[in-house]
Design an enzyme around this catalytic site. Sequence first.
Site, PDB file in Angstrom:
ATOM      1  N   LYS B  77       0.854  -1.197   0.000  1.00  0.00           N
ATOM      2  CA  LYS B  77       0.000   0.000   0.000  1.00  0.00           C
ATOM      3  C   LYS B  77       0.887   1.244   0.000  1.00  0.00           C
ATOM      4  O   LYS B  77       1.938   1.260   0.657  1.00  0.00           O
ATOM      5  CB  LYS B  77      -0.893  -0.028   1.239  1.00  0.00           C
ATOM      6  CG  LYS B  77      -1.978   1.045   1.279  1.00  0.00           C
ATOM      7  CD  LYS B  77      -2.839   0.904   2.535  1.00  0.00           C
ATOM      8  CE  LYS B  77      -3.962   1.936   2.573  1.00  0.00           C
ATOM      9  NZ  LYS B  77      -4.788   1.827   3.798  1.00  0.00           N
ATOM     10  N   SER B 152      -9.823   1.819   3.068  1.00  0.00           N
ATOM     11  CA  SER B 152      -8.986   2.586   2.179  1.00  0.00           C
ATOM     12  C   SER B 152      -7.976   1.745   1.392  1.00  0.00           C
ATOM     13  O   SER B 152      -7.466   2.202   0.371  1.00  0.00           O
ATOM     14  CB  SER B 152      -8.198   3.623   2.994  1.00  0.00           C
ATOM     15  OG  SER B 152      -7.301   2.981   3.877  1.00  0.00           O
ATOM     16  N   SER B 176      -9.907  -0.512   7.227  1.00  0.00           N
ATOM     17  CA  SER B 176      -9.312  -0.307   5.901  1.00  0.00           C
ATOM     18  C   SER B 176      -8.646  -1.536   5.294  1.00  0.00           C
ATOM     19  O   SER B 176      -8.294  -1.519   4.117  1.00  0.00           O
ATOM     20  CB  SER B 176      -8.301   0.829   5.950  1.00  0.00           C
ATOM     21  OG  SER B 176      -8.959   2.065   5.924  1.00  0.00           O
TER      22      SER B 176
END
Lengths: 475, 483
Positions: B77, B152, B176
Amino acid sequence: MEFEAIIGLEVHAELSTKTKIYCGCTTEFGGEQNTHCCPVCMGLPGALPVLNKEVVTYAMKAGLALNCEINKETYMARKNYFYPDCPKNYQITQDETPLCKNGYIEITTEEGTKKIGIQRIHIEEDAGKALHREDGTYVDFNRSGVPLIEIVSKPDMRTAQEAKMYLENLKAILQYTEVSDCKMEEGSLRCDANVSVRPKGSTEFGVKTEIKNMNSFKAVEKAIEYEIKRQIEAINRGEKIVQETRRWDEAKGETVVMRSKEEAHDYRYFPEPDMVYLVVDDEWINNVKSTLPELPDKKRARYISEYGLPEYDASILTSSKALAAFFEDTVKEGASPKDASNWIMGEVLRTLNDREMSIEDIKVQPKHLSKLIELINNGTITGTIAKKVFKDMFETGDDPEKIVNEKGMVQISDENAIRDIVNKVLDENPQSVEDFKNGKTKAMGFVVGQVMKASKGKANPQLVNKLVEEELQKR
Amino acid sequence: MHTKTLHEIRELINKGEVSCVELTKNTLDRISSVDDKIGAYLQIDEEGALNKAREVDEKIRRGEEVSFLAGIPMAIKDNICVEGLKTTCASKMLQNFVSPYDAHVTKLLKQNDAVILGKLNMDEFAMGSSSENSAFKKVRNPYDLERVPGGSSGGSAAAVAAGEAYYTLGSDTGGSIRQPASLCGVVGLKPTYGRISRYGLVAFASSLDQIGPFTKDVEDCAHVLKAIAGYDEMDSTSAKREVEDYTKYLNQDIKGLRIGIPKECFAEGLNEDVRREIENAIEVLRRLGAEIKEISLPMSKYALAVYYILASSEASSNLARFDGIRYGYRAKDFEDVVDLYVKSRSQGFGDEVKRRIMLGTYALSAGYYDAYYKKALKVRTLIINEYKRAFEDVDVILTPTSPTVAFKIGEKSNNPLEMYLSDIYTVPINIAGVPAISIPAGFVGGLPVGMQLVGNYFDEGTLIKVGHAFERETEFSKVRPSI
């Protein structure tokens, strides 16, 4: 109306730890810009602070030396404000739970000993330094993350002199404990003052102002004196004192408004979520306690009782750790405490003062000072010569015996040799002989002086006195 | 090849049926063929990945022992630092920020010879539940390109689901990892707070953030967790606890294991079809011998409110460093330093980030602090106590991961409150700091449904045990999207 001032001080002292408070970077002063930095003290994305245990130990040492209680469970807090020298735009400090609280410092005033309370001592990080140049502003982060303690006094001081004494004693204690080197010129000791006035006898506090930008103890004293006067005059004119931050302008010798209360920041303190609670146990506290050296107060008392020194001398000698150490080492080398004290209070400090040097910079070794004293006491040199020898020692750091031998400064105690000089001086000064005969005894002092001069200070003064009198009587 | 799991690939490499270079090239090809549609990647480091793959092939050729993760392509990420690569947090603010250091997890992955393909798309600064808040491009759900992948960590979830990486790392502040895992039909684990070092994870809300893995199944999850967990002296909130060999929890039976079903999570707001799927999953576990108990977590209804106060407050401070002074976006024209701050931050941050900074700044302000931040901290303690108490009676708590399946792109983007509700089951877990995993547990209209298993502090092992038992009994983890 008679007024009294209420003064509280906030002192920031840089700790002498080797590394920064939240990372492993060196705290060394100077260095090329932005070379003592890492992702943590530069506030790079993703970097996290880890509390340096040494910082806690140092701060506790200061706290214990200043008679504080230690908060066994504390947390760090964020103080939020935007400033280019603050890489995270928040400072990691302590808010509701300072590491140390409720201590005091004793100062000696004309009315006797007075305790000045210490409200709290907390640990925090220093910021970087903005450098303004012609082509723009730059920031050096070498200082960013250097550990500080903030020492907040209670509003217990009433005069600028008391504030100065508080600072001097505080500095001595921080130096004795080796918590901080307290170099104001390197910024490792900084002081802000809160000042208000009230009618004498009143128990309520007046509105206070905060004074910043004082770069020496002398400046603190002058700024507070000025501010007290300013406030009293304002009140007498019927004006109201407003809560504000003022800056000391050294050149003008006055305080000027920096920002008003309305412009004060809302720092939005909250517990630092990147760190866990700091828990200090009794073992840690006791370990720190066991490393505390003899502090100035105790030392002073000991000098008076053990060495029989006058209180004033004892206070001066203990005013800095290095000076006390120099004194004690001189005594350890054999000098009597009284002689050592007299020499240090006299020649040593006078010369240092003249040269604007401090005891840390002196070349003279305690064992050499002790030897110099011995040379006087055993009659090898006169006191006058000793002062000359000391000057040499001060410049070169040499052994006094070596100086005395090389320069032929040994005292003349041979009666005949001195008598020759006396007669020569008397022959050259018939007026003095005349004066003496007419009962002007002062003339004898003049002759003695001339004899000493003629012997280049080497003649034994007692013998000179005796022989001058004898020879004068003869004429 | 791209549909295979990490452990299947390991076996192929070990048998010599595929080389790491072949595998890496294959995955890079897969990315170039599908990522235009998915939008999972923000940056691809082809050269670095192939070099690492070659290095591992060489090690294997020399007969050296290699780690389980060695030579297998993965991605990270874009809020986790990898030295020399950009760490943008999907924000214009950090569009050109190249990290000069490795996050702790990156260091561990490199020690394990992982092949790092690149950095994954996300909601800007990890704020969002749909990955629509990326400043660069939207991520699309591999099961339906018209739908969001969740957020997210939408890029991390979509990349695993679409076979663009064999596993990925994400971060989870309020769901997330788990919510996008649920919406993309993969396994996502948020470990106990402190189990994995946060050093090098760009902080959103420090007291809630935790890094975790996305994998195709629970078995893979155990392997990745084992590699990235552990104490780190650079993160004082990381736990000084030994890392277990989580693979020992695989292939265990769950007879007599107590599973708590909080009634509050099956009340209003839960989509009926999702409820049915989760109830079916509960029946599977009951059949396997688990003891199913209804429990109550009444404080959890305050979790969302507590979350938005605490997370936003911390974010308002954590994101203060993005000011245009030292790195990151700087506005072109400015009058003075304050103007520089205001313009750089106004232009550099997206709407959702600004919304949360304002919310958090407000909550911490003088006069409001006690009513909001301090109160929220107190309620947080109550929630923590509630979970501690619950785990005296049960071993695992089971809930839906998300109240709905993947929603349409744009469906909730104008209604922040509705968007926030998609994290209603995941947020309390971060507040409490306990571990939780989302596991594929059904389908509604061809879209994946995730089941969330919540464990006691540092009891990731039990989550893996239960999850793996469920996975052996069902086929949901074996389904791949048709893209």
